[in-house]
Design an enzyme around this catalytic site. Sequence first.
Site, mmCIF file in Angstrom:
data_model
loop_
_atom_site.group_PDB
_atom_site.id
_atom_site.type_symbol
_atom_site.label_atom_id
_atom_site.label_comp_id
_atom_site.label_asym_id
_atom_site.label_seq_id
_atom_site.Cartn_x
_atom_site.Cartn_y
_atom_site.Cartn_z
ATOM 1 N N ASN A 159 0.879 -1.171 0.000
ATOM 2 C CA ASN A 159 0.000 0.000 0.000
ATOM 3 C C ASN A 159 0.912 1.216 0.000
ATOM 4 O O ASN A 159 1.459 1.597 1.033
ATOM 5 C CB ASN A 159 -0.913 -0.022 1.223
ATOM 6 C CG ASN A 159 -1.968 1.067 1.189
ATOM 7 O OD1 ASN A 159 -1.879 2.019 0.423
ATOM 8 N ND2 ASN A 159 -2.955 0.946 2.044
ATOM 9 N N ARG A 188 -2.514 -2.069 -3.662
ATOM 10 C CA ARG A 188 -3.697 -1.213 -3.593
ATOM 11 C C ARG A 188 -3.495 -0.073 -4.589
ATOM 12 O O ARG A 188 -2.534 0.687 -4.504
ATOM 13 C CB ARG A 188 -3.879 -0.644 -2.192
ATOM 14 C CG ARG A 188 -5.071 0.312 -2.096
ATOM 15 C CD ARG A 188 -4.931 1.295 -0.959
ATOM 16 N NE ARG A 188 -5.993 2.289 -0.999
ATOM 17 C CZ ARG A 188 -5.919 3.454 -0.386
ATOM 18 N NH1 ARG A 188 -4.839 3.799 0.299
ATOM 19 N NH2 ARG A 188 -6.929 4.315 -0.477
ATOM 20 N N HIS A 208 -12.027 4.431 -1.743
ATOM 21 C CA HIS A 208 -11.978 3.632 -0.505
ATOM 22 C C HIS A 208 -12.686 2.295 -0.666
ATOM 23 O O HIS A 208 -13.204 1.715 0.293
ATOM 24 C CB HIS A 208 -12.592 4.407 0.672
ATOM 25 C CG HIS A 208 -11.799 5.603 1.092
ATOM 26 N ND1 HIS A 208 -12.383 6.826 1.383
ATOM 27 C CD2 HIS A 208 -10.463 5.775 1.259
ATOM 28 C CE1 HIS A 208 -11.448 7.697 1.703
ATOM 29 N NE2 HIS A 208 -10.276 7.080 1.646
ATOM 30 N N HIS A 242 -15.937 6.028 6.394
ATOM 31 C CA HIS A 242 -14.483 5.802 6.384
ATOM 32 C C HIS A 242 -13.834 7.156 6.662
ATOM 33 O O HIS A 242 -13.718 8.002 5.775
ATOM 34 C CB HIS A 242 -14.047 5.252 5.034
ATOM 35 C CG HIS A 242 -12.576 5.010 4.925
ATOM 36 N ND1 HIS A 242 -12.015 3.754 4.941
ATOM 37 C CD2 HIS A 242 -11.528 5.871 4.812
ATOM 38 C CE1 HIS A 242 -10.706 3.858 4.832
ATOM 39 N NE2 HIS A 242 -10.381 5.145 4.758
ATOM 40 N N LEU A 243 -13.438 7.359 7.919
ATOM 41 C CA LEU A 243 -12.904 8.649 8.342
ATOM 42 C C LEU A 243 -11.438 8.505 8.717
ATOM 43 O O LEU A 243 -11.099 7.948 9.771
ATOM 44 C CB LEU A 243 -13.696 9.183 9.538
ATOM 45 C CG LEU A 243 -15.221 9.292 9.362
ATOM 46 C CD1 LEU A 243 -15.858 9.822 10.630
ATOM 47 C CD2 LEU A 243 -15.567 10.160 8.166
ATOM 48 N N SER A 271 -7.319 10.305 7.189
ATOM 49 C CA SER A 271 -6.781 11.513 6.557
ATOM 50 C C SER A 271 -7.510 11.799 5.252
ATOM 51 O O SER A 271 -7.713 12.948 4.867
ATOM 52 C CB SER A 271 -5.278 11.353 6.309
ATOM 53 O OG SER A 271 -5.024 10.220 5.499
ATOM 54 N N ARG A 318 -7.447 17.820 2.376
ATOM 55 C CA ARG A 318 -8.229 17.985 1.151
ATOM 56 C C ARG A 318 -9.550 18.681 1.450
ATOM 57 O O ARG A 318 -10.120 18.506 2.518
ATOM 58 C CB ARG A 318 -8.477 16.622 0.505
ATOM 59 C CG ARG A 318 -7.265 16.057 -0.200
ATOM 60 C CD ARG A 318 -7.531 14.644 -0.701
ATOM 61 N NE ARG A 318 -7.029 13.635 0.216
ATOM 62 C CZ ARG A 318 -7.255 12.339 0.100
ATOM 63 N NH1 ARG A 318 -8.003 11.872 -0.893
ATOM 64 N NH2 ARG A 318 -6.752 11.485 0.966
ATOM 65 N N ASP A 340 -4.793 16.756 12.160
ATOM 66 C CA ASP A 340 -5.106 15.688 13.105
ATOM 67 C C ASP A 340 -6.168 16.168 14.084
ATOM 68 O O ASP A 340 -5.931 17.107 14.862
ATOM 69 C CB ASP A 340 -3.838 15.287 13.865
ATOM 70 C CG ASP A 340 -4.028 14.037 14.711
ATOM 71 O OD1 ASP A 340 -5.169 13.726 15.089
ATOM 72 O OD2 ASP A 340 -3.006 13.372 14.993
ATOM 73 N N GLY A 356 -8.894 5.454 10.635
ATOM 74 C CA GLY A 356 -8.185 5.966 11.802
ATOM 75 C C GLY A 356 -9.019 6.836 12.721
ATOM 76 O O GLY A 356 -9.078 6.609 13.944
ATOM 77 N N GLU A 387 -12.344 4.866 13.874
ATOM 78 C CA GLU A 387 -12.137 3.778 14.825
ATOM 79 C C GLU A 387 -11.690 4.254 16.200
ATOM 80 O O GLU A 387 -11.946 3.577 17.204
ATOM 81 C CB GLU A 387 -11.093 2.798 14.272
ATOM 82 C CG GLU A 387 -11.536 2.042 13.029
ATOM 83 C CD GLU A 387 -10.391 1.276 12.386
ATOM 84 O OE1 GLU A 387 -9.424 0.931 13.103
ATOM 85 O OE2 GLU A 387 -10.443 1.036 11.162
ATOM 86 N N GLU A 405 -8.055 -3.337 4.593
ATOM 87 C CA GLU A 405 -7.873 -3.259 3.150
ATOM 88 C C GLU A 405 -6.842 -4.258 2.646
ATOM 89 O O GLU A 405 -6.974 -4.799 1.539
ATOM 90 C CB GLU A 405 -7.444 -1.831 2.774
ATOM 91 C CG GLU A 405 -8.487 -0.773 3.082
ATOM 92 C CD GLU A 405 -7.922 0.624 3.081
ATOM 93 O OE1 GLU A 405 -8.458 1.481 2.360
ATOM 94 O OE2 GLU A 405 -6.940 0.869 3.808
#
Length: 399
Positions: free
Chosen positions: A16, A98, A186, A213-214, A216, A246, A288, A335, A338, A386
Amino acid sequence: MSLASNPPASVVVVLNCGSSSIKFALFDAGTQDPPRQPWWGGKVQGIGSGNASLQAQDGVECSLTLGDAEPYHDALGVIREAIRARLGAVPVRAVTHRVVHGGAHHAAPLRVDAAALAELRGYVPLAPLHQPFALEAMEVLLKQRPDLPQVACFDTAFHHTLPQVEQLLPLPWSAWERGLRRYGFHGLSYEYQSIVLPERHGEPARGRCIVAHLGSGASLCAMQDGRSVATTMGFSALDGLMMGTRCGALDPGALLYLMEIEGLDVHAVGQLLYHQSGLLGVSGRSADPRELLAHEADDPRCAAALALFVRRIVREIGALVAVLGGLDLLVFTAGIGEHQAEVRRRVVAGLGFLGLVLDDEANARNEAVISAPACAVRVAVEPTNEEWVAARQALQLLS
């Protein structure tokens, strides 16, 4: 798991590749459906920074000196040697990658050769943060080990089930014919959720499900019977939710203004949208959420960035609920999804009109189910995987 006690007969290596890091994972290749946890793996990070390091999942960590001319090639060499040392005589059956963008034609994994590599280069402008680096790894391996099977697994493939109305862009029809459409991303993460959620949650996962899907990079996917029916990312990985650096969905008039009035060229606009926007751009401090949460009480820009991040998630979940005609299961993954209980709490609070009620203690512990027992809609946390999906796809293709 130790190599000496339980070596597999062969492995599939999953790569990846990002711009400054390469994650790698080795899965037992003995069956088409490998164990879900890697036999071994790790990552090289800090590529190009002068402060690179190798970290393995068994706790091994060391600093690296990568050359200035081709640090990415050097990092791939470090990974290759680390895998050789770990495997000994155990053969590598295949390497799978990936790949963020597979275009309109690739709804399944692809065996990599020179022709495939040339085609995939055409998608670099659509995923400039990731596509070039996966292709570089493929090219290096094709030259060094042309006998070793390589497989590309696409983040766009899972969304080939989107109905046409979700793929269309409101542009002249000729744009559709040229391939300008909403692709979604994703997909490896969402495919994993489509497999594991019915196992854990049963009927709600086969109904009206939204996965957040949260990380970066961030997106949402609405699923019905485990299939993608709508998603927030579109033609590129810039669309939809606000992300770490982004922008997410943006009025195209703002881009015209930046180019016509402020005089930014295409490259400068790309840098702004991909690297200087999102949580980092609004806060001026960090991409972050953990750091922003620590400073929001005394920094209005941190508070504004977090408020906008949550608002965009809530608004887009509301839109997807309308598409689904209701909601049975909301799942947080990746990231932030979760591990950031406070972000989840704020999102769920904004969705209270749907009947969502959080169990605060379960949420604080990042448990698998974080909704209150009497909640009309189940809210869950499910780690993504993934790498396992990529290994599984490769082994099924090569069987």
